[in-house]
Design an enzyme around this catalytic site. Structure first.
Site, PDB file in Angstrom:
ATOM      1  N   ASN A  48       0.849  -1.177   0.000  1.00  0.00           N
ATOM      2  CA  ASN A  48       0.000   0.000   0.000  1.00  0.00           C
ATOM      3  C   ASN A  48       0.893   1.237   0.000  1.00  0.00           C
ATOM      4  OD1 ASN A  48      -1.603   2.233   1.172  1.00  0.00           O
ATOM      5  ND2 ASN A  48      -3.204   0.686   1.293  1.00  0.00           N
ATOM      6  N   HIS A  59      -3.300   0.513  -3.444  1.00  0.00           N
ATOM      7  CA  HIS A  59      -3.401  -0.484  -2.381  1.00  0.00           C
ATOM      8  C   HIS A  59      -2.328  -1.541  -2.629  1.00  0.00           C
ATOM      9  CE1 HIS A  59      -7.887   0.403  -1.343  1.00  0.00           C
ATOM     10  NE2 HIS A  59      -7.103   1.445  -1.170  1.00  0.00           N
ATOM     11  N   GLU A  61      -2.474  -4.726  -3.316  1.00  0.00           N
ATOM     12  CA  GLU A  61      -2.736  -5.607  -4.447  1.00  0.00           C
ATOM     13  C   GLU A  61      -2.594  -4.879  -5.782  1.00  0.00           C
ATOM     14  OE1 GLU A  61      -5.367  -6.841  -0.924  1.00  0.00           O
ATOM     15  OE2 GLU A  61      -4.764  -4.975  -1.877  1.00  0.00           O
ATOM     16  N   SER A  86      -7.540  -9.098   3.602  1.00  0.00           N
ATOM     17  CA  SER A  86      -8.603  -9.395   2.646  1.00  0.00           C
ATOM     18  C   SER A  86      -8.807  -8.211   1.695  1.00  0.00           C
ATOM     19  CB  SER A  86      -9.894  -9.686   3.415  1.00  0.00           C
ATOM     20  OG  SER A  86     -10.890 -10.127   2.541  1.00  0.00           O
ATOM     21  N   CYS A  88     -10.159  -5.337  -0.863  1.00  0.00           N
ATOM     22  CA  CYS A  88     -11.349  -4.499  -0.996  1.00  0.00           C
ATOM     23  C   CYS A  88     -12.009  -4.756  -2.350  1.00  0.00           C
ATOM     24  CB  CYS A  88     -10.957  -3.025  -0.868  1.00  0.00           C
ATOM     25  SG  CYS A  88     -10.038  -2.409  -2.307  1.00  0.00           S
ATOM     26  N   CYS A  91      -9.535  -3.873  -5.322  1.00  0.00           N
ATOM     27  CA  CYS A  91      -8.491  -4.887  -5.533  1.00  0.00           C
ATOM     28  C   CYS A  91      -9.095  -6.213  -5.986  1.00  0.00           C
ATOM     29  CB  CYS A  91      -7.670  -5.054  -4.256  1.00  0.00           C
ATOM     30  SG  CYS A  91      -6.772  -3.539  -3.833  1.00  0.00           S
ATOM     31  N   ASP A 151      -8.101   5.181   4.250  1.00  0.00           N
ATOM     32  CA  ASP A 151      -7.817   4.093   3.321  1.00  0.00           C
ATOM     33  C   ASP A 151      -9.060   3.269   2.997  1.00  0.00           C
ATOM     34  OD1 ASP A 151      -5.518   2.866   1.886  1.00  0.00           O
ATOM     35  OD2 ASP A 151      -6.133   1.079   3.009  1.00  0.00           O
TER      36      ASP A 151
END
Length: 179
Positions: A48, A59, A61, A86, A88, A91, A151
């Site tokens: 991130n 982010h 990912e 996990s 979002c 992503c 975020d």
């Protein structure tokens, strides 16, 4: 997928994602890291960087997939995305767009938004409930709640709301939130 990762592989690649998360934390950012792996080889690692690069979308990912660069569709379709938290909706959408078939998640206690969507679309989501990932996010929420709330798209005051409101420590149900 031609390569079938073992539990040992999952731990090893998640450890690389944790290193990325720690790097982000050390830089003053959100401690979320990710690694994209194809046939047992790391294609890219990222973290991130919303704070560091004043970005709305970097982010862990998305940073990782961006760093992987332009790849053939068949490469994505045979890769595994490892992430400390996990993913979002954004992503998850990126993983769905490139048809990444499996996502290994370090933890989903502090944030979970789109795992059902991923599974509905055929993605295998394996949650390892890693204590180091949990500790990183608990520290983030305790020490930098204003950055965490930004975020995930909520106001800092909403972080203490009940889980039924979708905002407890990032929102168990994730309604209307990003990460």
């Amino acid at each position: 997928m031609t390569w079938t990762p073992t539990a040992e592989d999952d731990r090893r690649f998640l450890s690389l994602a944790i290193e990325q998360a720690q790097k982000s934390w050390d830089e003053g950012g959100v401690p979320i890291g990710a690694v994209l792996v194809h046939d047992g080889q790391v294609l890219a690692a990222g973290h991130n960087q919303r704070v560091q690069k004043d970005s709305a979308i970097l982010h862990g990912e998305t940073d990782t997939i961006e760093k992987a660069g332009r790849l053939r569709a068949s490469v994505y379709r045979e890769s595994v995305l490892y992430t400390t938290l996990s993913p979002c909706i954004m992503c998850s959408g990126t993983a769905l767009l490139y048809e990444i078939p499996r996502i290994v998640v370090g933890e989903n206690r502090t944030f979970e938004m789109a795992e059902d969507l991923l599974r509905e679309r055929g993605v295998v989501v394996d949650v390892l409930d890693d204590p180091e990932c949990v500790a990183l996010m608990e520290r983030m929420i305790a020490e930098r709640p204003e950055i965490w709330s930004e975020d995930i798209g909520v106001e800092t005051g909403e972080l203490g709301a009940s889980a039924s409101d979708g905002a407890a420590e990032g929102g168990a149900d994730g309604e209307g939130q990003g990460r």
